[in-house]
Design a protein around this motif. Structure first.
Motif, mmCIF file in Angstrom:
data_model
loop_
_atom_site.group_PDB
_atom_site.id
_atom_site.type_symbol
_atom_site.label_atom_id
_atom_site.label_comp_id
_atom_site.label_asym_id
_atom_site.label_seq_id
_atom_site.Cartn_x
_atom_site.Cartn_y
_atom_site.Cartn_z
ATOM 1 N N ASP A 76 0.655 -0.729 -0.012
ATOM 2 C CA ASP A 76 0.386 -0.254 0.042
ATOM 3 C C ASP A 76 1.075 1.297 0.410
ATOM 4 O O ASP A 76 1.894 1.263 1.005
ATOM 5 C CB ASP A 76 -0.952 -0.288 1.309
ATOM 6 N N ASN A 77 0.561 2.619 -1.163
ATOM 7 C CA ASN A 77 0.848 2.819 -0.960
ATOM 8 C C ASN A 77 2.035 3.609 -0.898
ATOM 9 O O ASN A 77 3.039 4.286 -1.256
ATOM 10 C CB ASN A 77 1.684 4.142 0.648
ATOM 11 N N HIS A 78 2.717 2.466 -2.164
ATOM 12 C CA HIS A 78 3.947 2.146 -3.314
ATOM 13 C C HIS A 78 3.799 2.605 -4.937
ATOM 14 O O HIS A 78 2.271 2.016 -4.859
ATOM 15 C CB HIS A 78 4.861 0.531 -2.850
ATOM 16 N N ARG A 79 4.906 2.871 -5.154
ATOM 17 C CA ARG A 79 4.670 2.870 -6.188
ATOM 18 C C ARG A 79 5.152 2.198 -7.075
ATOM 19 O O ARG A 79 6.188 0.843 -7.420
ATOM 20 C CB ARG A 79 5.859 4.449 -6.691
ATOM 21 N N PHE A 80 4.448 2.185 -8.287
ATOM 22 C CA PHE A 80 5.062 1.005 -9.511
ATOM 23 C C PHE A 80 4.688 1.620 -10.664
ATOM 24 O O PHE A 80 4.001 2.381 -11.511
ATOM 25 C CB PHE A 80 3.544 -0.386 -9.281
ATOM 26 N N ALA A 81 4.765 0.836 -12.196
ATOM 27 C CA ALA A 81 4.838 1.537 -13.244
ATOM 28 C C ALA A 81 4.187 0.084 -13.900
ATOM 29 O O ALA A 81 4.799 -1.257 -13.594
ATOM 30 C CB ALA A 81 5.974 1.553 -14.071
#
Length: 214
Positions: A167-172
């Motif tokens: 949660d609240n983490h970035r991904f591409a």
């Protein structure tokens, strides 16, 4: 592309199909191609679908395509899915819904021989058996089946599913767009695109790249 023309005999079809599906299943799929006089195309990869079926029109007969890059078990399930569409169209034409009870009945029936051939690993067989209780429009829409089938894919080790992103983490995404995972809404995850601030809902099985967070 595999066609029902005499220039490509059934043993040749079996030889080609065996490169994409378990060899024990290739004989029956080849017979279906001949019996239903179906143009069977091994297609390039498509992000929106694994395969499709097109009924006879404009002088062309039944046409089925399946993505070339599917693993053998996903390829086979997709092929049977599309042949069930073909059989349902022959029986009811436009009178039956695309994934209605008529299609579900045919799909269940046409999957049975492959259980008898024991072509599926036990873990996939169990999941398919559960899926066949009420098959949906796509194997992608059934998370358990999708996970079981995709476990046999050759994947980039850096790719994970959205539900595994903290949660609240970035991904591409593969197209380069960057998102931050927010909260879950029913069956999907609410994510915000970092650049635009736009909100998107992601399937838990969407494939993305986990990024080093700031």
């Amino acid at each position: 592309m595999i066609k029902t023309e005499s220039s490509l005999m059934i043993d040749q079809k079996i030889s080609v199909l065996s490169k994409y599906i378990p060899p024990e299943a290739a004989n029956l799929i080849a017979k279906w191609i001949d019996f239903y006089r179906c143009e069977f195309k091994i297609s390039k990869s498509r992000n929106t679908k694994f395969g499709d079926y097109r009924p006879p029109q404009n002088g062309k007969g039944h046409r089925i395509s399946v993505n070339h890059n599917l693993n053998p078990y996903a390829f086979l399930v997709t092929a049977v899915h599309e042949f069930a569409h073909l059989v349902t169209w022959k029986e009811f034409e436009q009178k039956a819904k695309p994934h209605g009870n008529e299609w579900k009945t045919n799909f269940k029936r046409m999957m049975q021989p492959f259980f008898e051939f024991e072509v599926f690993p036990i873990e996939i067989r169990k999941v398919i058996t559960n899926y066949l209780e009420n098959p949906s429009a796509s194997s992608c829409s059934d998370i358990d089946l999708f996970r079981a089938l995709s476990s046999y894919d050759k994947k980039d080790p850096n790719i994970i599913h959205v539900d595994k992103v903290p949660d609240n983490h970035r991904f591409a995404m593969k197209n380069g767009k960057v998102f931050r995972k927010m909260n879950k809404i029913r069956k999907r995850f609410r994510c915000i695109e970092v650049k635009s601030g736009a909100i998107y809902l992601f399937s838990p099985i969407a494939e993305v790249y986990l990024m080093k967070d700031e």
